[in-house]
Motif scaffolding. Structure first.
Motif, mmCIF file in Angstrom:
data_model
loop_
_atom_site.group_PDB
_atom_site.id
_atom_site.type_symbol
_atom_site.label_atom_id
_atom_site.label_comp_id
_atom_site.label_asym_id
_atom_site.label_seq_id
_atom_site.Cartn_x
_atom_site.Cartn_y
_atom_site.Cartn_z
ATOM 1 N N GLN A 1 0.085 4.033 17.307
ATOM 2 C CA GLN A 1 0.580 4.420 18.642
ATOM 3 C C GLN A 1 -0.514 4.268 19.702
ATOM 4 N N ILE A 2 -1.748 4.625 19.369
ATOM 5 C CA ILE A 2 -2.814 4.570 20.373
ATOM 6 C C ILE A 2 -3.607 3.260 20.295
ATOM 7 N N GLY A 3 -3.218 2.380 19.372
ATOM 8 C CA GLY A 3 -3.871 1.069 19.280
ATOM 9 C C GLY A 3 -5.318 1.145 18.818
ATOM 10 N N LYS A 4 -5.588 2.059 17.904
ATOM 11 C CA LYS A 4 -6.971 2.251 17.449
ATOM 12 C C LYS A 4 -7.328 1.274 16.329
ATOM 13 N N PRO A 5 -8.402 0.474 16.508
ATOM 14 C CA PRO A 5 -8.818 -0.428 15.426
ATOM 15 C C PRO A 5 -9.024 0.350 14.117
ATOM 16 N N THR A 6 -8.447 -0.171 13.048
ATOM 17 C CA THR A 6 -8.420 0.561 11.774
ATOM 18 C C THR A 6 -8.750 -0.360 10.610
ATOM 19 N N TRP A 7 -9.596 0.135 9.727
ATOM 20 C CA TRP A 7 -9.804 -0.518 8.429
ATOM 21 C C TRP A 7 -9.228 0.415 7.382
ATOM 22 N N ILE A 8 -8.538 -0.167 6.424
ATOM 23 C CA ILE A 8 -7.957 0.634 5.339
ATOM 24 C C ILE A 8 -8.822 0.506 4.096
ATOM 25 N N ARG A 9 -8.940 1.609 3.370
ATOM 26 C CA ARG A 9 -9.631 1.576 2.079
ATOM 27 C C ARG A 9 -8.697 2.127 1.008
ATOM 28 N N HIS A 10 -8.661 1.413 -0.104
ATOM 29 C CA HIS A 10 -7.756 1.810 -1.182
ATOM 30 C C HIS A 10 -8.498 1.651 -2.506
ATOM 31 N N VAL A 11 -8.637 2.750 -3.222
ATOM 32 C CA VAL A 11 -9.372 2.700 -4.493
ATOM 33 C C VAL A 11 -8.440 2.206 -5.601
ATOM 34 N N VAL A 12 -8.906 1.218 -6.338
ATOM 35 C CA VAL A 12 -8.093 0.636 -7.407
ATOM 36 C C VAL A 12 -8.594 1.180 -8.750
ATOM 37 N N VAL A 13 -7.729 1.968 -9.382
ATOM 38 C CA VAL A 13 -8.112 2.687 -10.601
ATOM 39 C C VAL A 13 -7.256 2.213 -11.777
ATOM 40 N N PRO A 14 -7.900 1.726 -12.851
ATOM 41 C CA PRO A 14 -7.119 1.289 -14.023
ATOM 42 C C PRO A 14 -6.195 2.403 -14.510
ATOM 43 N N GLY A 15 -4.930 2.027 -14.749
ATOM 44 C CA GLY A 15 -3.966 3.013 -15.261
ATOM 45 C C GLY A 15 -3.369 3.900 -14.178
ATOM 46 N N TYR A 16 -3.863 3.796 -12.963
ATOM 47 C CA TYR A 16 -3.345 4.628 -11.870
ATOM 48 C C TYR A 16 -2.873 3.722 -10.726
ATOM 49 N N THR A 17 -3.804 3.299 -9.878
ATOM 50 C CA THR A 17 -3.378 2.463 -8.750
ATOM 51 C C THR A 17 -3.485 0.965 -9.076
ATOM 52 N N TYR A 18 -4.122 0.644 -10.202
ATOM 53 C CA TYR A 18 -4.179 -0.771 -10.622
ATOM 54 C C TYR A 18 -2.873 -1.102 -11.330
ATOM 55 N N ASP A 19 -1.909 -1.504 -10.526
ATOM 56 C CA ASP A 19 -0.550 -1.712 -11.005
ATOM 57 C C ASP A 19 0.133 -2.571 -9.944
ATOM 58 N N ASP A 20 0.638 -3.728 -10.346
ATOM 59 C CA ASP A 20 1.192 -4.678 -9.367
ATOM 60 C C ASP A 20 2.276 -4.044 -8.495
ATOM 61 N N ARG A 21 3.108 -3.230 -9.122
ATOM 62 C CA ARG A 21 4.217 -2.624 -8.372
ATOM 63 C C ARG A 21 3.685 -1.674 -7.292
ATOM 64 N N ARG A 22 2.681 -0.906 -7.700
ATOM 65 C CA ARG A 22 2.116 0.063 -6.734
ATOM 66 C C ARG A 22 1.299 -0.644 -5.662
ATOM 67 N N LEU A 23 0.580 -1.684 -6.055
ATOM 68 C CA LEU A 23 -0.175 -2.443 -5.055
ATOM 69 C C LEU A 23 0.773 -3.071 -4.042
ATOM 70 N N LYS A 24 1.906 -3.560 -4.546
ATOM 71 C CA LYS A 24 2.883 -4.175 -3.638
ATOM 72 C C LYS A 24 3.431 -3.137 -2.661
ATOM 73 N N ALA A 25 3.670 -1.937 -3.176
ATOM 74 C CA ALA A 25 4.202 -0.865 -2.302
ATOM 75 C C ALA A 25 3.191 -0.552 -1.191
ATOM 76 N N VAL A 26 1.911 -0.509 -1.547
ATOM 77 C CA VAL A 26 0.878 -0.229 -0.534
ATOM 78 C C VAL A 26 0.820 -1.380 0.467
ATOM 79 N N ALA A 27 0.834 -2.613 -0.044
ATOM 80 C CA ALA A 27 0.762 -3.786 0.837
ATOM 81 C C ALA A 27 1.960 -3.829 1.785
ATOM 82 N N ASP A 28 3.149 -3.580 1.253
ATOM 83 C CA ASP A 28 4.363 -3.583 2.086
ATOM 84 C C ASP A 28 4.263 -2.515 3.177
ATOM 85 N N TYR A 29 3.815 -1.359 2.778
ATOM 86 C CA TYR A 29 3.686 -0.247 3.733
ATOM 87 C C TYR A 29 2.716 -0.606 4.860
ATOM 88 N N LEU A 30 1.559 -1.146 4.478
ATOM 89 C CA LEU A 30 0.523 -1.413 5.478
ATOM 90 C C LEU A 30 0.880 -2.582 6.393
#
Ligand code: SF4
Length: 234
Positions: free
Chosen positions: A155-184
């Motif tokens: 809303q305020i147009g603030k430059p943003t960098w995203i950080r996402h930790v990739v954890v085996p068995g948790y966030t290291y998962d194609d389906r979950r990565l896709k959900a994050v990518a789609d969201y962002l």
């Protein structure tokens, strides 16, 4: 006004653009399973420094020549637990032509946080997961404020960098990565996305604090796995 500072790093190269003076503030309301800084959690724990915003800027000044093309980053813990201190410190930095970056989980979203953003040039926002249930499991907190925070940055147009930790068995998962990518992908303020590989280097801190290591048995993300996640994510 005094900031409770866990530690300082004069030549940071991984928390925003260029060489940066990095301030790690004490205290975090989250309890991320893959946190490598549990020593920053307790807001009342002994700290290395207690300084006013002016005193902290006096430290920064010593490195002004080195951080000309970089700036200062305030990290944590969760820096917005000491939002008034950060706002004042960033204000002084900006008045002196120093670029300011806020490294936050977005878990605190209120008027004081919005005030900090007035003096912030760049936000480094952690996205843990886009799944509400998993977010609670991974961090102990709901995802609501993290989402509202990103909405507000858009809303305020603030430059943003995203950080996402990739954890085996948790966030290291194609389906979950896709959900994050789609969201962002719906946020045009995002200039960069960093996928950070999970590592076990913070494990000794849990032992020192007498806290059970939450990811017992989970191995470091390998270079190949990181590459796969990056390729998939791109
Ligand atoms: S938000 Fe950051 S400092 Fe706080 S628990 Fe999570 S990883 Fe650790």
């Amino acid at each position: 006004m005094t900031g409770r500072i866990h530690s300082l790093e004069s030549f940071g190269t991984v928390d925003g653009p260029g060489i940066r003076f990095v301030v790690f503030l004490q205290g975090c309301p989250m309890r991320c399973m893959f946190c490598h800084n549990p020593d920053t959690w307790d807001v009342n724990a002994p700290v290395q420094y207690e300084m006013s915003p002016d005193e902290l800027y006096d430290e920064v000044k010593k490195y002004k020549n080195y951080i000309k093309k970089g700036g200062v980053t305030v990290s944590g813990g969760e820096p917005l637990m000491q939002a008034e201190f950060v706002a004042e410190f960033f204000k002084i930095c900006q008045q002196n032509g120093i670029h300011t970056a806020l490294d936050t989980s977005g878990v605190i979203f209120n008027d004081k946080a919005r005030k900090v953003l007035e003096f912030t040039d760049l936000v480094l926002l952690d996205i843990k997961t886009t799944d509400d249930t998993l977010h609670k499991t991974y961090t102990g907190c709901t995802r609501d404020n993290n989402h509202k925070f990103l909405e507000y940055l858009q809303q305020i147009g603030k430059p943003t960098w995203i950080r996402h930790v990739v954890v085996p068995g948790y966030t290291y998962d194609d389906r979950r990565l896709k959900a994050v990518a789609d969201y962002l992908s719906q946020y045009s303020v995002i200039q960069r996305i960093e996928l950070l590989p999970y590592h076990t280097m913070g494990r000794f801190k849990y032992e020192n604090l007498g806290i059970k290591y939450p990811l017992e048995g989970v191995k470091d993300l390998t270079d190949e796995e990181l590459k796969h996640a990056q390729t998939f994510f791109n």
